[in-house]
Design a protein around this motif. Structure first.
Motif, short mmCIF file in Angstrom:
data_model
loop_
_atom_site.label_atom_id
_atom_site.label_comp_id
_atom_site.label_asym_id
_atom_site.label_seq_id
_atom_site.Cartn_x
_atom_site.Cartn_y
_atom_site.Cartn_z
N SER A 46 -9.94 26.17 47.63
CA SER A 46 -8.83 25.81 46.51
C SER A 46 -7.60 25.55 47.26
O SER A 46 -7.37 25.88 48.44
CB SER A 46 -8.59 27.29 45.58
N SER A 47 -6.80 24.97 46.71
CA SER A 47 -5.49 24.48 47.41
C SER A 47 -4.77 25.84 47.66
O SER A 47 -4.13 25.67 48.62
CB SER A 47 -4.57 23.50 46.46
N SER A 48 -5.00 27.00 46.92
CA SER A 48 -4.22 28.32 47.19
C SER A 48 -4.71 28.79 48.59
O SER A 48 -4.00 29.31 49.40
CB SER A 48 -4.36 29.16 46.09
N GLU A 49 -6.20 28.80 48.55
CA GLU A 49 -6.72 29.20 49.83
C GLU A 49 -6.32 28.60 51.10
O GLU A 49 -5.95 29.05 52.25
CB GLU A 49 -8.24 29.14 49.85
N TYR A 50 -6.40 27.11 51.12
CA TYR A 50 -5.85 26.21 51.99
C TYR A 50 -4.37 26.56 52.44
O TYR A 50 -3.90 26.64 53.55
CB TYR A 50 -6.01 24.87 51.63
N ARG A 71 6.91 35.34 51.50
CA ARG A 71 8.14 34.63 51.79
C ARG A 71 7.72 33.34 51.89
O ARG A 71 8.45 32.47 51.16
CB ARG A 71 8.84 35.32 52.85
N LEU A 72 6.78 33.05 52.91
CA LEU A 72 6.52 31.68 53.17
C LEU A 72 5.94 30.83 51.99
O LEU A 72 6.35 29.62 51.95
CB LEU A 72 5.69 31.51 54.51
N LEU A 73 5.12 31.72 51.28
CA LEU A 73 4.23 30.92 50.16
C LEU A 73 5.39 30.83 48.95
O LEU A 73 5.23 29.76 47.99
CB LEU A 73 3.07 31.68 49.74
N GLY A 74 6.07 31.78 48.56
CA GLY A 74 7.15 31.70 47.53
C GLY A 74 6.02 32.16 46.26
O GLY A 74 6.65 31.88 45.19
N TRP A 75 5.31 32.99 46.41
CA TRP A 75 4.39 33.44 45.30
C TRP A 75 4.90 34.78 44.88
O TRP A 75 5.57 35.63 45.49
CB TRP A 75 3.05 33.52 45.85
N GLU A 76 4.12 35.24 43.75
CA GLU A 76 4.25 36.56 43.23
C GLU A 76 3.36 37.56 44.02
O GLU A 76 2.35 36.89 44.36
CB GLU A 76 3.86 36.80 41.68
N ARG A 77 3.59 38.70 44.10
CA ARG A 77 2.97 39.57 45.13
C ARG A 77 1.53 39.89 44.27
O ARG A 77 0.44 40.01 45.28
CB ARG A 77 3.79 40.99 45.12
N SER A 78 1.62 39.81 43.10
CA SER A 78 -0.10 40.09 42.28
C SER A 78 -0.72 38.80 42.83
O SER A 78 -2.03 39.01 43.07
CB SER A 78 0.14 40.25 41.11
N ARG A 79 -0.28 37.56 42.83
CA ARG A 79 -1.07 36.50 43.06
C ARG A 79 -1.52 36.70 44.46
O ARG A 79 -2.75 35.97 44.63
CB ARG A 79 -0.09 35.16 42.79
N LEU A 80 -0.81 36.92 45.52
CA LEU A 80 -1.04 36.88 46.84
C LEU A 80 -2.19 38.01 47.16
O LEU A 80 -3.26 37.62 47.76
CB LEU A 80 0.28 36.93 47.61
N SER A 81 -1.78 39.15 46.51
CA SER A 81 -2.81 40.22 46.65
C SER A 81 -4.27 39.79 45.98
O SER A 81 -5.18 39.96 46.85
CB SER A 81 -2.37 41.41 45.74
N HIS A 82 -4.30 39.14 45.04
CA HIS A 82 -5.65 38.58 44.65
C HIS A 82 -6.29 37.48 45.38
O HIS A 82 -7.40 37.80 45.68
CB HIS A 82 -5.43 38.05 43.05
N MET A 83 -5.60 36.56 45.82
CA MET A 83 -5.92 35.54 46.55
C MET A 83 -6.53 35.92 47.89
O MET A 83 -7.58 35.83 48.40
CB MET A 83 -5.07 34.45 46.89
N LEU A 84 -5.91 37.18 48.49
CA LEU A 84 -6.13 37.83 50.06
C LEU A 84 -7.47 38.41 49.74
O LEU A 84 -8.30 38.41 50.59
CB LEU A 84 -5.15 38.73 50.47
#
Length: 161
Positions: A46-50, A71-84
């Protein structure tokens, strides 16, 4: 209580401003869709994974603190946690406790993750060049960079980034 924007004295966009705004939205969304399709088709990413793999592939070997990645991505914490979590299950990244922050995590790219981004990058760059960069002259590229350097800090000030 703040007055809702609809009731304020709003400066409506001129016809030219509407054309600029709508053109920008179409360009931005069109490029996002093209990148998504290309990455999914050619790399099963996905573009998010990339977007996560890029800074991790450029980071020191120990990885990046998750706060820095956020900080680099400018995402919400929950979105980053899910993707990680998803990427960790796919073997592309690893997470470990931070040696300097008891509550933090360090996110690192695995050998598999590095292989994935190294395989995905050439096709991604071909799309970016053919659909975008090669169509812009130096003046247009500079103008676009200047716009980003004005707008992004303003979004940050307004709490939207």
């Amino acid at each position: 209580m703040d007055t809702p924007p609809s009731a304020r004295n709003v400066r409506w966009l001129s016809e030219t401003e509407q054309d600029v705004w709508r053109g920008f939205l179409q360009l931005s969304r069109g490029m996002e869709r093209a990148v998504d399709r290309q990455l999914q088709r050619d790399s099963d990413l996905s573009s998010s994974e990339y977007e996560i793999l890029v800074p991790l592939s450029e980071a020191p070997s120990e990885g990046l603190p998750s706060r820095e990645l956020l900080r680099l991505l400018g995402w919400e914490r929950s979105r980053l946690s899910h993707m990680l979590s998803r990427m960790e299950r796919r073997g592309m990244i690893s997470r470990s406790p931070s040696p300097t922050d008891a509550r933090g995590l360090v996110v690192g790219i695995t050998a598999h993750g590095r292989e994935v981004i190294e395989n995905a990058a050439p096709g991604h760059l071909v799309l970016v060049r053919e659909a975008f960069m090669d169509l812009l002259d130096e003046e247009e590229s500079s103008a676009l960079l200047g716009i980003a350097e004005k707008v992004l800090p303003r979004l940050e000030e307004m709490g939207h980034r």
